[in-house]
Design a protein around this motif. Sequence first.
Motif: not given
Length: 101
Positions: A71-94
């Motif tokens: 999940s986005l939350a799982d990935i966000a937690n893996l990257f230092g507890g970031r917000d799930h929207t940070t993951i969405l932003s990275a996905i949109r960037k690519f």
Amino acid sequence: MTDRQAIKENLERAYQAKLAERAELIGIVREVAEDFAIPVSDLVGRDLRRWVTDVRHLAMARVYTEVEDASLADIANLFGGRDHTTILSAIRKFKSKGDAA
């Protein structure tokens, strides 16, 4: 089989699946860190240097695309507890970079 036994078996399967998923996530992060000669601690930490954040975003997007059950939350937690929207932003960037190519 009693309800308690069934619950215990289902719980064990779910636990093992989550451990395997976590190991896969960590493996991808380590691989990206190694490919770009960057410490994993910088990749998952708070380093805001541009080249580090670019590689971090790449790693986030790669984890998202390669681990379908994460999940986005799982990935966000893996990257230092970031917000799930940070993951969405990275996905949109690519995604946008792919559309432009």
